[in-house]
Scaffold this active site. Sequence first.
Site, PDB file in Angstrom:
ATOM      1  N   GLU A 163      -2.999  -0.322   8.343  1.00 30.50           N
ATOM      2  CA  GLU A 163      -1.771   0.018   9.074  1.00 30.50           C
ATOM      3  C   GLU A 163      -1.841  -0.620  10.451  1.00 30.50           C
ATOM      4  O   GLU A 163      -2.895  -0.628  11.086  1.00 30.50           O
ATOM      5  CB  GLU A 163      -1.605   1.529   9.294  1.00 30.50           C
ATOM      6  CG  GLU A 163      -1.256   2.316   8.064  1.00 30.50           C
ATOM      7  CD  GLU A 163      -1.001   3.793   8.370  1.00 30.50           C
ATOM      8  OE1 GLU A 163      -0.599   4.131   9.505  1.00 30.50           O
ATOM      9  OE2 GLU A 163      -1.208   4.604   7.441  1.00 30.50           O
ATOM     10  N   ASN A 188      -6.601   1.845  10.199  1.00 29.31           N
ATOM     11  CA  ASN A 188      -5.265   1.974  10.784  1.00 29.31           C
ATOM     12  C   ASN A 188      -5.410   1.844  12.292  1.00 29.31           C
ATOM     13  O   ASN A 188      -6.112   2.643  12.915  1.00 29.31           O
ATOM     14  CB  ASN A 188      -4.664   3.348  10.455  1.00 29.31           C
ATOM     15  CG  ASN A 188      -4.456   3.551   8.957  1.00 29.31           C
ATOM     16  OD1 ASN A 188      -4.611   2.619   8.174  1.00 29.31           O
ATOM     17  ND2 ASN A 188      -4.083   4.760   8.580  1.00 29.31           N
ATOM     18  N   ARG A 229       0.856  -1.188   0.000  1.00 24.06           N
ATOM     19  CA  ARG A 229       0.000   0.000   0.000  1.00 24.06           C
ATOM     20  C   ARG A 229       0.892   1.237   0.000  1.00 24.06           C
ATOM     21  O   ARG A 229       1.726   1.395   0.899  1.00 24.06           O
ATOM     22  CB  ARG A 229      -0.898  -0.013   1.242  1.00 24.06           C
ATOM     23  CG  ARG A 229      -1.627   1.287   1.469  1.00 24.06           C
ATOM     24  CD  ARG A 229      -2.478   1.282   2.748  1.00 24.06           C
ATOM     25  NE  ARG A 229      -3.086   2.591   2.878  1.00 24.06           N
ATOM     26  CZ  ARG A 229      -2.969   3.382   3.945  1.00 24.06           C
ATOM     27  NH1 ARG A 229      -2.273   2.997   5.008  1.00 24.06           N
ATOM     28  NH2 ARG A 229      -3.532   4.563   3.960  1.00 24.06           N
ATOM     29  N   GLU A 270      -6.587   8.386   6.981  1.00 20.97           N
ATOM     30  CA  GLU A 270      -6.824   9.074   8.258  1.00 20.97           C
ATOM     31  C   GLU A 270      -7.266  10.531   8.075  1.00 20.97           C
ATOM     32  O   GLU A 270      -6.565  11.458   8.481  1.00 20.97           O
ATOM     33  CB  GLU A 270      -5.566   9.021   9.134  1.00 20.97           C
ATOM     34  CG  GLU A 270      -5.169   7.617   9.525  1.00 20.97           C
ATOM     35  CD  GLU A 270      -4.162   7.555  10.682  1.00 20.97           C
ATOM     36  OE1 GLU A 270      -3.799   8.609  11.220  1.00 20.97           O
ATOM     37  OE2 GLU A 270      -3.765   6.432  11.041  1.00 20.97           O
ATOM     38  N   TYR A 294      -3.328   1.228  16.028  1.00 25.56           N
ATOM     39  CA  TYR A 294      -2.076   1.151  16.784  1.00 25.56           C
ATOM     40  C   TYR A 294      -2.325   0.873  18.263  1.00 25.56           C
ATOM     41  O   TYR A 294      -1.790  -0.048  18.828  1.00 25.56           O
ATOM     42  CB  TYR A 294      -1.286   2.457  16.614  1.00 25.56           C
ATOM     43  CG  TYR A 294      -0.765   2.627  15.212  1.00 25.56           C
ATOM     44  CD1 TYR A 294       0.500   2.173  14.871  1.00 25.56           C
ATOM     45  CD2 TYR A 294      -1.542   3.213  14.201  1.00 25.56           C
ATOM     46  CE1 TYR A 294       0.984   2.287  13.576  1.00 25.56           C
ATOM     47  CE2 TYR A 294      -1.065   3.339  12.905  1.00 25.56           C
ATOM     48  CZ  TYR A 294       0.193   2.876  12.600  1.00 25.56           C
ATOM     49  OH  TYR A 294       0.665   2.982  11.322  1.00 25.56           O
ATOM     50  N   HIS A 299      -2.820  11.024   1.185  1.00 26.92           N
ATOM     51  CA  HIS A 299      -2.230  10.752   2.505  1.00 26.92           C
ATOM     52  C   HIS A 299      -1.595  12.057   3.006  1.00 26.92           C
ATOM     53  O   HIS A 299      -0.379  12.157   3.158  1.00 26.92           O
ATOM     54  CB  HIS A 299      -1.217   9.613   2.382  1.00 26.92           C
ATOM     55  CG  HIS A 299      -0.845   8.957   3.682  1.00 26.92           C
ATOM     56  ND1 HIS A 299      -0.922   7.599   3.882  1.00 26.92           N
ATOM     57  CD2 HIS A 299      -0.377   9.461   4.855  1.00 26.92           C
ATOM     58  CE1 HIS A 299      -0.513   7.300   5.111  1.00 26.92           C
ATOM     59  NE2 HIS A 299      -0.176   8.414   5.720  1.00 26.92           N
TER      60      HIS A 299
END
Length: 460
Positions: free
Chosen positions: A365, A308, A82, A171, A310, A126
């Site tokens: 992500e 995404n 990606r 995002e 985390y 992005h």
Amino acid sequence: MKFPNNFVWGAASAAYQIEGASFEDGKGLSIWDVHTNDTHPDPITGISNIKNNDNGNIACDHYHRYREDVALMKKIGIKAYRFSLSWTRIIPDGQGAVNQKGIDFYNNLIDELLAAGIEPYITLFHWDFPQKLQEIGGWSHPDMPRIFADYVQVAVEAFSDRVKYWMTLNEPQCHIIVGHVDGKCAPKLRVSPKEAFYLIHSILKAHGLGVQRIRQYAKQNVQVGIAPNPSAFYPYSDNPDDQLAAQEKAFTADSRNLWATTWWLDPLLLGHYPEDGIEAYGSDFPQEINNPEDLAIINQSLDFLGCNFYTGACVRADNKGMPVIVDPKIGYDRTAFKWEVTPRILQYMPIFLYNRYHLPILITENGLSLSDWVSLDGKVHDPNRIDYMQRYLRELKKAIDRGVPVLGYLTWSIMDNFEWNDGYGERFGLIHVDYGTQKRTIKDSGYWYNKIIESNGKSL
Ligand code: NOJ
């Protein structure tokens, strides 16, 4: 542990973070070129824009080294890559004339990937918004969604003969909130809540028009999605009350919080803004954006929901079943960035999101920064990355076992790169990059990932 046969193992990156060649071959300036090259301390905070005054002018020099980088990707064995397109490399002013050299670069990259057996996944935006468009008002300009869609069309006409997987925005929450409300990232604006809603509406509309153009101009049967960062929550225990409480928390917007996932995903996927959020913002919510015509544009049918992920917060049910945030232990395990290691989000967020939006999930992500360096033996030992990925992937597998269609896992990132305001201090890659020499070294985690991919997750 075996993943579904067609599960996609991959890695991700973004144009501004790796390409460099910021002023070469006709590329126009983006707001990030301007932000990073402005080394004057902020007049309000007194802080420089970027740690160490780093910038992305050269970054990983991927623009010149993409062949070597694709060869390393092949060695690691990823099946999907990606990456994002730099809007101003393709259309230097953001609208109007197309820069053939920009098209050539991405054509070459795509061809190289396909020749290596790696499926390209394109992110159209992005964060590196064209500076020329910022100067006419950026996302607050009434034509911006259409201007974005025109750019999308150029990209789709150029690349969709070979590229099947497309994502509109990465995002958008971060780009709008950190860049336009908090004033920390490019373009460093500090708008009022009411103005923020116009910007959110505009970028969501850009997504909608973008999706329409992709479908209209694609040269094959493409798969279209988006890569937001839903605020992540996980239950304190597997007890059903805690699970329900965490799910409820994940979709609540009852305080003035623009990060609430429903501000973004409800209009995109359900066609309306969240009632509780509208109530919380009262007269700061501009009612005119709540109109059915615009919401119909925003609410396009998608093939997958990229996410995404985390870190996340732990939630349990109180004695009335209401969600409360809890700190499950004193002193979390933390990455070099000091982000908490919370693997259970990768089980629960796909479940919660699938329950609400019914779309297949693609992890676009997931990863961590560590203070990696090349050891005396010439290798990069990053056991914590291996442990982190193992923990998160095991949790993801549980979501699959519980019936969620998870299409794949794209780790962040294929290589160390420019981490926005944190510059080169944070290393997220499977490949170590020595920014002085541009020497690449596959980390232990890269070799480990290779084994995971080869065994389709069996060795996890
Ligand atoms: C989110 C962003 O999409 C990416 O650009 C960034 O580097 C990683 N997370 C890590 O912060």
